[in-house]
Motif scaffolding. Structure first.
Motif, PDB file in Angstrom:
ATOM      1  N   LEU B 200      78.170 123.220  -8.502  1.00 48.75           N
ATOM      2  CA  LEU B 200      79.122 124.325  -8.333  1.00 48.75           C
ATOM      3  C   LEU B 200      80.425 123.786  -7.752  1.00 48.75           C
ATOM      4  O   LEU B 200      81.529 124.132  -8.171  1.00 48.75           O
ATOM      5  N   GLN B 202      81.515 120.696  -7.944  1.00 50.40           N
ATOM      6  CA  GLN B 202      82.178 119.898  -8.982  1.00 50.40           C
ATOM      7  C   GLN B 202      82.919 120.789  -9.965  1.00 50.40           C
ATOM      8  O   GLN B 202      84.047 120.494 -10.349  1.00 50.40           O
ATOM      9  N   GLY B 203      82.228 121.879 -10.379  1.00 48.27           N
ATOM     10  CA  GLY B 203      82.839 122.788 -11.336  1.00 48.27           C
ATOM     11  C   GLY B 203      84.153 123.329 -10.809  1.00 48.27           C
ATOM     12  O   GLY B 203      85.147 123.397 -11.535  1.00 48.27           O
ATOM     13  N   ALA B 204      84.169 123.691  -9.541  1.00 49.76           N
ATOM     14  CA  ALA B 204      85.393 124.255  -8.965  1.00 49.76           C
ATOM     15  C   ALA B 204      86.491 123.196  -8.873  1.00 49.76           C
ATOM     16  O   ALA B 204      87.640 123.452  -9.233  1.00 49.76           O
ATOM     17  N   TYR B 205      86.123 121.994  -8.429  1.00 46.41           N
ATOM     18  CA  TYR B 205      87.137 120.930  -8.362  1.00 46.41           C
ATOM     19  C   TYR B 205      87.700 120.645  -9.742  1.00 46.41           C
ATOM     20  O   TYR B 205      88.900 120.419  -9.914  1.00 46.41           O
ATOM     21  N   ALA B 206      86.808 120.661 -10.756  1.00 50.52           N
ATOM     22  CA  ALA B 206      87.245 120.331 -12.113  1.00 50.52           C
ATOM     23  C   ALA B 206      88.212 121.373 -12.653  1.00 50.52           C
ATOM     24  O   ALA B 206      88.865 121.144 -13.660  1.00 50.52           O
ATOM     25  N   MET B 207      88.276 122.539 -12.008  1.00 51.07           N
ATOM     26  CA  MET B 207      89.221 123.553 -12.462  1.00 51.07           C
ATOM     27  C   MET B 207      90.507 123.510 -11.651  1.00 51.07           C
ATOM     28  O   MET B 207      91.296 124.456 -11.667  1.00 51.07           O
ATOM     29  N   GLY B 208      90.689 122.450 -10.931  1.00 56.67           N
ATOM     30  CA  GLY B 208      91.925 122.311 -10.185  1.00 56.67           C
ATOM     31  C   GLY B 208      91.957 123.120  -8.899  1.00 56.67           C
ATOM     32  O   GLY B 208      93.013 123.571  -8.471  1.00 56.67           O
ATOM     33  N   ALA B 209      90.788 123.328  -8.297  1.00 54.42           N
ATOM     34  CA  ALA B 209      90.769 123.997  -6.999  1.00 54.42           C
ATOM     35  C   ALA B 209      90.996 122.960  -5.908  1.00 54.42           C
ATOM     36  O   ALA B 209      90.563 121.817  -6.033  1.00 54.42           O
ATOM     37  N   THR B 210      91.700 123.369  -4.853  1.00 52.13           N
ATOM     38  CA  THR B 210      91.854 122.473  -3.712  1.00 52.13           C
ATOM     39  C   THR B 210      90.588 122.574  -2.856  1.00 52.13           C
ATOM     40  O   THR B 210      89.769 123.469  -3.044  1.00 52.13           O
TER      41      THR B 210
END
Ligand SMILES: Nc1ncnc2c1ncn2[C@@H]1O[C@H](COP(=O)(O)OP(=O)(O)OP(=O)(O)O)[C@@H](O)[C@H]1O
Ligand SMILES: [Mg+2]
Lengths: 286, 319
Positions: B200, B202-210
């Motif tokens: 989860l 990783q998924g968020a980081y991969a969407m450009g989340a800080t």
């Protein structure tokens, strides 16, 4: 393989990088140019000296045996390796001539431009709508959010199946739907490139077929790099294929992946230059 | 699979069949089972015993003091010649402690959990986490003394505009209890956040989340049931905390007051300071301790039920 990009290349990363630091001479048909890329985990060299160009609006497949560093190399393209303690990238990863690891480059912005879909579907434990709206909300694009969500779901060929249950939790969907939701979620961020690490390995053949059709559709808009263990899948969807292998260092015993051959998919599968490639794609190992 | 029928009682080779009975009585197995059963039964008996021993004197108490008077009365003076048993003053004391403790422990505990789980390097975690766990077990009397000797004067100096009187303050007691439960809240919330699946994140980081966005928009919501459990554990401890309250808020006569600068009694402080050797069993004062105990028990219970509801409502299910 002839270049099929219909529109001139857009360079959205320029939004993040105000001044381009010494753009290197590169082929303008390429989204990525890798030059002697090496990736380390601590002291271990996981992938060595990869040089290749990844073309615009094409699907590029990474194939090769387990442990040859396909995922590692893929993650180095959008700096996901930054999240692994000890991981280090050397050499140049150039995105439209801009060093992805340059001093002024912001990894968060890199991932806005270069999205990623993972092996195991990993939707957030939120509603279908909130999953897709996640990226746009982070980017502050809150106007017409319904339209943005619909467009992304249509783009991922999921809209008709979920339009009546947008408020339902994403975990109530089938694995194939979850994976398409992850693709929709990725599209909603409006990336330029989509990286996919074995996106179908957890899915049944029907869902896999859907996602393959979707990839072919998506390459009109996006540049796609996909890692796959499924030879037929690479043959079906990829324009270019890169074959990697892994060999053990005689002295240290550590295993390092390397690029063996990179060419058009038809060449890799029908007329490979290297015998290792030939053995691999024909199913003869060792 | 063979479809051949096998004659019952005969083995393949025609020899008598091998025995299917236990080769021994398995005495050890039986003893272990009996021991485990006794332990389980003992714990049930003890719990029941506690509830019963709280209830019996309480029933005696409520035969003399009407329940309504107890719950709504505003004067708590059980030891006076003309005693009065309105529990509100000490309930307000307890709630004041809970209020200030929550005010301190929830934001600080949650922030430090977010730091530990999402920001800290493995090295920092390896050092900080055990320290937190040690702090969790610090004797509360030591913390109470620290608060009395250091914290109270300090807070007074920093806030000269407040109407401080006397050496005791229920507000400072609440703050101290808050400090006391920070490690608990932080450590349990951290565990909950760490157990959110890595993909989860990783998924968020991969969407450009800080980092901050990943923590606040993905990890905290996904871990919310564990985080609420941490708050409930903390608040339950604040309700039950006795030593710090006795030392910092004093055990003086309770007056119904919402002024945090004054010293007052809480429910636990009343029980703690009244249940001494020289109190005669069977007196109404004796019984009143148990009535307060039952109320305390019910408050904690209500707290837990509320938490279960909250968790059900806000939980983000992932599996
Ligand atoms: N997070 C990590 N930390 C340390 N070493 C890693 C990590 N991830 C991968 N490696 C190592 O790097 C090498 C390449 O791994 P990678 O996952 O990139 O291979 P792969 O080609 O994707 O394999 P597969 O086909 O099994 O997914 C392996 O030797 C692996 O053990
Ligand atoms: Mg992999």
């Amino acid at each position: 393989m002839s270049e099929t990009a219909q529109s001139p290349p857009v360079i959205p990363i320029a939004r993040a990088v105000q001044d381009r630091v010494n753009p290197v001479e590169t082929d303008s048909a390429n989204t990525f140019d890798l030059q002697n890329v090496r990736v380390y985990y601590g002291d271990m060299l996981a992938v060595k000296d990869v040089s290749m160009g990844i073309h615009h609006n094409q699907i590029t497949a990474f194939i090769g045996p387990s442990g040859c560093g396909k995922s590692t190399l893929l993650r180095s393209l959008n700096r996901m390796n930054d999240l692994i303690p000890g991981a280090r990238v050397e050499g140049d990863v150039l995105y439209h001539g801009i060093d992805v690891y340059g001093p002024k480059v912001d990894p968060v912005q890199v991932r806005n431009v270069i999205g990623m879909v993972f092996q195991k579907p990993n939707p957030f434990p939120k509603s279908i709508y909130d999953n897709v709206a996640f990226g746009p909300r982070l980017q502050g694009r809150k106007k017409n959010l319904d339209d943005i969500v619909e467009e992304a779901l249509r783009g991922a060929a999921l809209w008709d199946e979920v339009k009546d249950r947008l408020k339902d939790n994403a975990y109530g969907m089938s694995g194939g739907q979850q994976q398409r939701l992850c693709i929709a979620r990725c599209i909603a961020v409006q990336p330029d490139v989509i990286l996919m690490d074995e996106p179908c390995s957890a899915l049944d053949p029907v869902s896999t077929g859907r996602i393959e059709d979707l990839m072919v559709e998506l390459k009109k808009t996006y540049t796609i790099v996909i890692v796959t263990h499924n030879m037929q899948q690479a043959a079906r969807v990829a324009d270019m294929t890169a074959f990697f292998t892994v060999s053990a260092n005689d002295e240290t015993g550590s295993r390092t992946g390397m690029l063996v051959e990179y060419a058009s998919t038809s060449k890799i599968f029908s007329d490979p230059v290297d015998t290792r490639t030939e053995n691999y794609v024909s199913g003869r190992f060792g | 699979m063979s479809t051949q029928t096998v004659e019952l009682g005969a083995s393949r080779s025609g020899e008598p069949p091998r025995s299917l009975e236990a080769p021994s009585l398995r005495i050890g197995e039986r003893i272990i089972k009996a021991l485990l059963w006794s332990a389980a039964t003992l714990s049930v008996l003890v719990t029941t015993g506690i509830v019963v021993s709280l209830l019996i004197p309480s029933i005696a108490f409520f035969q003399q003091v009407p329940l309504w008077e107890f719950l709504t009365g505003t004067v708590w003076a059980p030891a006076f010649a003309n005693p009065s048993y309105g529990v509100l003053p000490i309930v307000v004391g307890t709630l004041t402690v809970v209020f200030f403790a929550t005010l301190v422990a929830v934001p600080v505990g949650l922030s430090s959990a977010i730091y530990l789980s999402e920001y800290a390097s493995p090295r920092v975690r390896r050092i900080v986490k055990p320290i937190l766990e040690v702090l969790e077990g610090l004797p509360t009397v030591a913390i109470g003394l620290f608060a009395f000797a250091v914290l109270t004067p300090l807070i007074r100096q920093l806030t000269p505009f407040l109407p401080w009187t006397g050496p005791f303050s229920i507000g400072v007691a609440g703050i101290t209890v808050g400090l006391l439960i920070i490690p608990l809240v932080s450590s349990v919330s951290d565990d909950a956040m760490r157990s959110v699946p890595a993909d989860l994140r990783q998924g968020a980081y991969a969407m450009g989340a800080t980092k901050y966005e990943v923590a606040l928009k993905v990890i905290v919501p996904a871990a919310i049931s564990g985080i609420i459990a941490a708050f409930v554990l903390g608040i339950s401890r604040a309700i039950g905390e006795t030593m710090v309250v006795l030392l910092v808020a004093g055990a003086g006569s309770p007056v119904l007051s919402f002024d945090p600068t004054k010293g007052t009694q809480t429910m636990t402080a009343y029980i703690g300071s009244t249940a001494t050797g020289d109190i005669a069993q069977g007196t109404i004062t004796y019984d009143s301790i148990f009535a307060v105990g039952v109320l305390l028990f019910l408050m904690t219970l209500a707290m837990n039920i509320l938490a279960i509801r909250l968790v059900k409502k806000y939980r983000e299910v992932y599996d």
